[in-house]
Design an enzyme around this catalytic site. Structure first.
Site, PDB file in Angstrom:
ATOM      1  N   ASP A 179       1.273  -0.316  18.844  1.00  0.00           N
ATOM      2  CA  ASP A 179       0.329  -0.721  20.006  1.00  0.00           C
ATOM      3  C   ASP A 179       1.412  -1.935  21.701  1.00  0.00           C
ATOM      4  O   ASP A 179       1.488  -0.782  22.682  1.00  0.00           O
ATOM      5  CB  ASP A 179      -0.763  -0.430  19.966  1.00  0.00           C
ATOM      6  CG  ASP A 179      -1.353  -1.261  21.138  1.00  0.00           C
ATOM      7  OD1 ASP A 179      -1.829  -0.182  21.893  1.00  0.00           O
ATOM      8  OD2 ASP A 179      -1.591  -2.122  22.067  1.00  0.00           O
ATOM      9  N   SER A 205     -18.351   5.166  31.501  1.00  0.00           N
ATOM     10  CA  SER A 205     -17.909   4.110  30.286  1.00  0.00           C
ATOM     11  C   SER A 205     -18.567   4.213  29.585  1.00  0.00           C
ATOM     12  O   SER A 205     -19.477   4.277  29.741  1.00  0.00           O
ATOM     13  CB  SER A 205     -17.170   3.178  30.686  1.00  0.00           C
ATOM     14  OG  SER A 205     -16.388   2.100  30.007  1.00  0.00           O
ATOM     15  N   ARG A 206     -18.484   4.244  28.082  1.00  0.00           N
ATOM     16  CA  ARG A 206     -19.442   4.007  27.075  1.00  0.00           C
ATOM     17  C   ARG A 206     -19.775   2.598  27.568  1.00  0.00           C
ATOM     18  O   ARG A 206     -21.480   2.721  27.357  1.00  0.00           O
ATOM     19  CB  ARG A 206     -19.087   4.433  26.278  1.00  0.00           C
ATOM     20  CG  ARG A 206     -18.846   5.562  25.299  1.00  0.00           C
ATOM     21  CD  ARG A 206     -18.797   5.697  24.320  1.00  0.00           C
ATOM     22  NE  ARG A 206     -17.455   5.227  23.545  1.00  0.00           N
ATOM     23  CZ  ARG A 206     -17.359   4.738  22.564  1.00  0.00           C
ATOM     24  NH1 ARG A 206     -17.359   5.430  21.359  1.00  0.00           N
ATOM     25  NH2 ARG A 206     -15.795   3.521  22.128  1.00  0.00           N
ATOM     26  N   LYS A 255      -0.861   3.444  28.534  1.00  0.00           N
ATOM     27  CA  LYS A 255      -0.047   3.739  27.647  1.00  0.00           C
ATOM     28  C   LYS A 255      -0.975   3.622  26.529  1.00  0.00           C
ATOM     29  O   LYS A 255      -1.679   2.717  26.027  1.00  0.00           O
ATOM     30  CB  LYS A 255       1.392   2.748  27.952  1.00  0.00           C
ATOM     31  CG  LYS A 255       0.832   1.484  27.406  1.00  0.00           C
ATOM     32  CD  LYS A 255       1.528   0.753  25.908  1.00  0.00           C
ATOM     33  CE  LYS A 255       0.661  -0.665  25.945  1.00  0.00           C
ATOM     34  NZ  LYS A 255       0.404  -0.789  24.690  1.00  0.00           N
TER      35      LYS A 255
END
Length: 308
Positions: A168, A36-37, A90
């Site tokens: 979303d 992860s960043r 998702k």
């Protein structure tokens, strides 16, 4: 069988709220690395990129990809090419074509690909599907309205092209509808409301039909404050069915007939384990197809600018 050695890419809110507790409680998985960043998980080796992670931790067998959809294809391609099973949060991708390409790659590599629709695993969804299969459906209305400032504070990616905007959460409703209705539906009309300063919609009004002429209407809105609405109402020959609270409760003519504690993400990981051990994939693109159709067919309406 020993647990599948799992890595997570993209350690953000959904990972901390849902993935980590589900994985910790599932004996079929062992979390051994993250990439992860910004985010890390205490006690777990952390890397800045999936490439660095896979090179440094050769024992990884499966990867859960939880970054925004615009950035998921490249990571999924890397993982599948390396022979890893892949769990896609998702929506499974930013476009249909990229997910179709990933499905072909997974098949070629002999690994499992899972497009996870968590709302399908809400407690009362299966009961709703069984009820609708037993009666004649007269109409369906979806009311999916929530406060984006509460659920996605300062998340700029959702307003960018490919971030889906109100779809979303709306795609969660579509994932349920496409699972519980006995026949496929198709979009016949749509209006999408775009804030004048955003590239993704804040509201959508969709009209569907099936091959018999059944009408389905879905209303999505991200501007609702106070009580949030995640309801699917079907008028049927056996009474009015209400699947409420995002699929947690099922009522028929006002009487609750099914209600259980929420276990969406534990159920997702159980399903992921099933397909990994069976050597199969589970990639249903129906919900994302309906979103793509809405952008293709929908009339665009510009509304006031939105600021967090």
């Amino acid at each position: 069988m020993p647990p599948t050695k799992l890595a997570i890419v993209g350690v953000g809110k959904i990972v901390r709220d849902q993935h980590l507790p589900a994985i910790a409680a599932d004996p079929d998985f062992e979390l051994i690395a993250t990439a992860s960043r910004h985010g890390t998980v205490d006690g777990i080796p952390a890397f800045k990129s999936i490439e660095e992670m896979l090179e440094s931790v050769p024992g990884i067998e499966a990867v859960s990809l939880c970054m925004p959809p615009q950035y998921r294809y490249q990571a999924a391609h890397v993982a599948l090419s390396a022979g890893k099973h892949v769990f896609l949060e998702k929506p499974p991708g930013a476009t249909l074509s990229e997910v179709q390409d990933l499905a072909r790659l997974a098949e070629a590599k002999g690994v499992s690909l899972f497009a996870s629709w968590h709302s399908r695993y809400a407690p009362a969804v299966e009961a709703a599907r069984q009820f609708l299969a037993s009666t004649q459906i007269e109409s369906v209305h979806v009311n999916w309205k929530e406060d984006v400032r509460h659920w996605h504070p300062n998340q700029e990616w959702i307003w960018q092209a490919g971030g889906l905007g109100v779809f979303d959460p709306g795609i969660n409703a579509l994932s349920i509808v496409t699972h519980v209705l006995p026949r496929a539906i198709f979009l016949t009309g749509a209006t999408l409301e775009f804030p004048e300063n955003r590239d993704a919609p804040i509201a959508a009004d969709l009209v569907f039909a099936d091959s018999t002429g059944l009408g389905v209407r879905a209303e999505f809105d991200w501007r609702q404050t106070g009580k949030q609405s995640w309801d699917i109402v079907a008028k049927t020959a056996a009474g009015e069915m209400v699947l409420s609270e995002g699929g947690a409760k099922l009522s028929i003519d006002g009487k609750i007939v099914h209600e259980e504690p929420e276990r969406e993400y534990p159920s997702l990981y159980h399903r992921f384990s099933e397909i990994v051990r069976a050597g199969t994939s589970d990639v249903d693109l129906a919900p994302l197809t309906h979103v793509a159709d809405a952008f293709m067919l929908g009339r665009r309406k510009f509304v006031d600018a939105f600021y967090d």
